[in-house]
Design a protein around this motif. Structure first.
Motif, PDB file in Angstrom:
ATOM      1  N   SER A  68      57.378  14.867  65.190  1.00  9.90           N
ATOM      2  CA  SER A  68      58.491  13.909  65.140  1.00  9.90           C
ATOM      3  C   SER A  68      58.477  13.127  63.831  1.00  9.90           C
ATOM      4  N   LEU A  69      57.264  12.797  63.370  1.00  8.10           N
ATOM      5  CA  LEU A  69      57.142  12.069  62.101  1.00  8.10           C
ATOM      6  C   LEU A  69      57.692  12.917  60.951  1.00  8.10           C
ATOM      7  N   ARG A  70      57.314  14.201  60.955  1.00 11.73           N
ATOM      8  CA  ARG A  70      57.824  15.083  59.887  1.00 11.73           C
ATOM      9  C   ARG A  70      59.341  15.235  59.970  1.00 11.73           C
ATOM     10  N   ASP A  71      59.872  15.376  61.181  1.00 14.17           N
ATOM     11  CA  ASP A  71      61.310  15.580  61.337  1.00 14.17           C
ATOM     12  C   ASP A  71      62.121  14.419  60.760  1.00 14.17           C
ATOM     13  N   LEU A  72      61.543  13.228  60.783  1.00 16.07           N
ATOM     14  CA  LEU A  72      62.239  12.060  60.242  1.00 16.07           C
ATOM     15  C   LEU A  72      62.438  12.148  58.730  1.00 16.07           C
ATOM     16  N   PHE A  73      61.591  12.952  58.078  1.00 14.26           N
ATOM     17  CA  PHE A  73      61.615  12.963  56.613  1.00 14.26           C
ATOM     18  C   PHE A  73      62.020  14.316  56.011  1.00 14.26           C
TER      19      PHE A  73
END
Length: 846
Positions: A68-73
């Motif tokens: 989810s953290l990667r998807d934000l960026f």
């Protein structure tokens, strides 16, 4: 006990979280006000998270958070609205908080992050944290404003911080109690500011700040002149360190005073241990950044990233060279252990300095060896005929016999020209050794084989002289030469362009104008570049871009010390003309002060009356060009109407039109002008055998190599020649140093040492070694760098032995693994390309 072990193993993962959280938290501050200062955040977060996921298996909860953290960026960029950017940053912050809570629970963490593998899980591609990509902007205590300040020091990344080593060290391991100070001793003390009072002096232009320092043993007085800003720094209660010479107190004679050489605010608490009580590193400073701040930054980054450092040097190489690991080297070079030899530290000869210097030198030598190899393996398109009859005809035309040294170098050049690989050769020869005659042999072989040749000179005067000296002989051989100059009339230039493109002209002689757009050759086979350092080291690339792949012959009359030759010209084959033509007498060199000017002028007059000719040279440097040029013009007028009114005097400088310069040189060479007053435009190539004396004004302003070049304008015949160095202010005593600007005493001393070296020797290579030792590699060829590599740690004067070892290792590595493709060498290859690919135009190495 097991829980403690598991907990300690989580520390690297917590550090990784802190590292990726830092830019996110910075961008989130002040409602996203710092968003514009952040670049590449998308790539940074995505790369970090993907690498972590590839390297380790996590629980579903943690894996989901990371994804989810990667998807934000993934698509995070300035194209998103400010509100959307702020929303994503807030969401990322929540994910990081949740991950921190997860690793704070040892039992849960033990299931998801097995001990011993946590550090690998937070690495980037290939298990490496790319410190060369990690901006220093996000380091604690930096931020966007100080990032700009650090850039002035050449610091942009975490890696740059590590390679910015101290320029000196201070042993503050022992602080002298104030009560133990004795007048005359040099000491360091640490105390608290008890008084800071600005006072007026009778001289209104002089400000004075009186400071009282106290420790448990006594009080000390310090006075600072013309530094009123210190009143805001040395406030009452501030803890400071002072170093300097103790002097007797005044007024309150019981209280000693100190002539302060250095002061530093050290603060209180744990951080103060960085600045006192140890061997302390001292860094170069700039406005807005102090040595103290640099120490704190280095310590923090070593703590955060010291173990992320990758040792690029293969283990067998480190063992052969007895080199310590990279992380240990950085730790020791920045914060030396107690008991480290102070003399070794100051000379840069510790094991840590040696380790870092060797890596710098090895990367350069690998780059140069790779470029040399790429040229060596290049397919040669031209084919030269060594049996062209023009070569035999040339020998009969020469008005002199070649020396054995010239013949040896010619054989080396011919061997290159007929080989299946392109020639890339440097010919070194002292002034007057006959480099042009050697180059002429190569030009004639090229033209006799059906190709064209180009001769590039650094100045129009030298190009014109080459044309005058060579065109007659070339014409006698049936070869057509043309002089290409900048600023030529359009009608003349159009004819030259057409002749070169059609092949009607065999040899083109000129300045860098030859490489300008609009000039093309039909079949360029050889390029001769005279005085390479005047051009830079990548002229062959400029020719290749124009569609030519000629053999390249580089000439230099500037003797180059061996260590510099292995760096600046490390990709070239080298030949040396180490003998002068027979019958030449060494030039006698004398050093005169201003009070001996009449004696120097008398020597010049005596030579002129004996029907010889003379030069008087004025300095001309870019920083004061207008003033220098005016001094030369006025000097010529005064000498023409004064000391040398009985002789025919001429003036030559670079601002004159080409026609005017050519007329002056023609008159001087024919003897119409007896005394030529000139700027350094005559530094290279001017050849008037009847000139037997040169007087150099303000000789202390010249470098040794330049002085040696100027001296080479005389002594070009069998007559005795003289070089008169007129210098000023070399006799000042050290007691006067306080009235001068900082560093002037050292520069005066170096200037005197340079001039004495020139008086002692006529050997250009001996002089060049002296120049390198006195001034260092950074200024060897003057203020303008011409391709000399810049080192953070290595010093070519101090580390000549390391350079030789690094060169041997580089060639050995490339012999066994030409593309550095083996797994053990890939990190070394990447580091080399990062450092030198663009600077040396390496392209791809295979």
């Amino acid at each position: 006990m097991q829980a403690e072990t598991e907990s300690s193993s989580l520390v690297p993962f917590q550090e990784w979280l802190d590292r990726i959280a830092r830019p996110i938290e910075f961008a989130s501050r002040d409602d996203g006000a710092h968003l514009k200062a952040i670049t590449n955040l998308s790539d940074f977060i995505s790369t970090q998270v993907l690498s972590a996921l590839r390297r380790q298996t996590y629980s579903r909860a943690i894996e989901a958070r990371l994804i989810s953290l990667r998807d934000l960026f993934v698509d995070f960029s300035s194209s998103l609205s400010p509100d959307e950017q702020r929303r994503r940053l807030h969401a990322a912050g929540l994910h990081i908080q949740a991950l921190r809570k997860a690793v704070q629970k040892p039992a849960a963490a033990a299931q998801t992050l097995p001990a011993g593998s946590v550090h690998e899980a937070v690495s980037t591609d290939g298990g490496r944290t790319e410190l060369w990509r990690l901006s220093v902007r996000f380091a604690k205590g930096v931020g966007p404003k100080r990032t700009g300040v650090l850039q002035r020091l050449g610091i942009e990344t975490v890696e740059d911080v590590f390679w910015t080593i101290p320029w000196r060290y201070e042993d503050r391991s022992v602080m002298t109690p104030i009560g133990n100070l004795v007048p005359g001793m040099v000491a360091s003390i640490c105390g608290i500011v008890g008084k800071c009072e600005a006072k007026r002096t009778r001289n209104r232009r002089l400000s004075m700040l009186e400071v009282g320092i106290e420790d448990q043993s006594g009080r000390l007085q310090v006075v600072f002149f013309n530094q009123p800003y210190l009143e805001d720094i040395l406030t009452v209660g501030t803890r400071v360190m002072l170093s300097g010479r103790v002097i007797s107190g005044r007024g309150d004679w019981m209280v000693p005073r100190m002539d302060v050489a250095q002061y530093e605010v050290v603060g209180e608490g744990v951080e103060s241990a960085l600045h006192v009580g140890r061997i302390v590193p001292v860094y170069h400073e700039t406005k807005g950044w102090t040595s103290r701040q640099m120490r704190v930054l280095v310590q923090n980054l070593l703590a955060d990233h010291g173990m992320d450092l990758i040792d690029h040097l293969p283990v067998p190489l480190r063992a052969r060279q007895r080199l310590i690991p990279i992380h240990e080297a950085f730790q020791d070079v920045h914060f030396p252990k107690a008991g480290t030899d102070g003399h070794l530290l100051e000379r840069g000869k510790t094991a840590a300095h040696r380790r870092l210097a060797f890596e710098e030198l090895l990367l350069l030598q690998l780059a140069l060896a790779s470029r040399h190899r790429s040229v060596y393996e290049e397919r040669k398109e031209v084919r030269f005929n060594p049996k062209t009859p023009l070569l035999a005809q040339l020998v009969s035309l020469l008005p002199f016999r070649l020396t054995a040294a010239q013949e040896r170098v010619i054989r080396e050049i011919f061997r290159d020209m007929i080989s299946p690989r392109p020639m890339n050769r440097l010919v070194q020869g002292d002034v007057g050794s006959g480099k042009t005659a050697v180059a002429l042999q190569a030009i004639v072989m090229a033209c006799g084989s059906g190709y064209q040749a180009a001769l590039l000179a650094p100045t129009e005067i030298l190009a014109e002289q080459h044309y005058r000296n060579l065109s007659g002989m070339l014409q006698a051989l049936g070869l057509q030469a043309v002089l290409v100059r900048g600023g030529e009339k359009a009608s003349v230039k159009n004819v030259q362009v057409e002749q070169l493109a059609s092949g009607d002209v065999n040899v083109a002689i000129g300045t860098h104008a030859l490489l300008q757009q609009g000039i093309t050759f039909k079949n360029l086979g050889l390029a001769v570049i005279d005085e390479q350092h005047k051009f830079g080291v990548l002229q062959r690339k400029a020719m290749i871009e124009k569609g030519y792949r000629p053999d390249v012959l580089v000439l230099t009359a500037t003797p180059i010390p061996r260590t510099l030759a292995m760096t600046a010209y490390g990709d070239l084959d080298v030949s040396v003309i180490d003998a002068l033509p027979p019958g030449r007498k060494p030039v006698r060199t004398f050093l005169f002060s201003e009070g001996q000017r009449r004696k120097a002028y008398q020597i010049v007059r005596d030579e002129l009356r004996a029907d010889k000719q003379a030069y008087i040279v004025y300095p001309l440097v870019e920083e004061s060009e207008k003033v220098d040029l005016q001094a030369a013009i006025q000097g010529a007028e005064q000498l023409k109407n004064g000391e040398f009114s009985d002789f025919r005097v001429g003036l030559l400088h670079g601002r004159m039109k080409a026609v005017e310069k050519e007329a002056v040189m023609t008159d001087f060479k024919s003897g119409t002008i007896q005394l030529l007053i000139a700027t350094t435009v005559i530094e290279v190539g001017v050849d008037v055998p009847n000139a037997t004396v040169i007087l150099i004004e303000h000789a202390e302003r010249f470098g040794l190599a330049q002085l040696h070049q100027l001296r080479g304008r005389v002594g070009r015949s069998s007559h005795q020649a003289y070089c008169l160095l007129m210098a000023q202010n070399l006799g000042r005593r050290k007691t006067e140093s306080r009235r001068r600007t900082p560093g002037s005493e050292a520069s005066m001393s170096a200037a005197g040492e340079r001039l004495e070296a020139l008086v002692r020797s006529n050997d250009g290579f001996v002089i060049a070694e002296d120049d390198l030792r006195i001034r260092g590699p950074g200024e060897f060829f003057g203020l303008r760098q011409w391709g000399m590599p810049e080192f953070r740690v290595a010093n070519l004067v101090r580390d000549g032995d390391l350079l030789e070892q690094a060169r041997q290792e580089a060639f050995s590595l490339l012999q066994s693994d030409p593309g550095l493709k083996e797994s053990a060498h890939q990190g070394l290859r990447e580091a080399m390309l990062r450092k030198w690919e663009k600077k040396l135009e390496l392209g791809s190495i295979s």
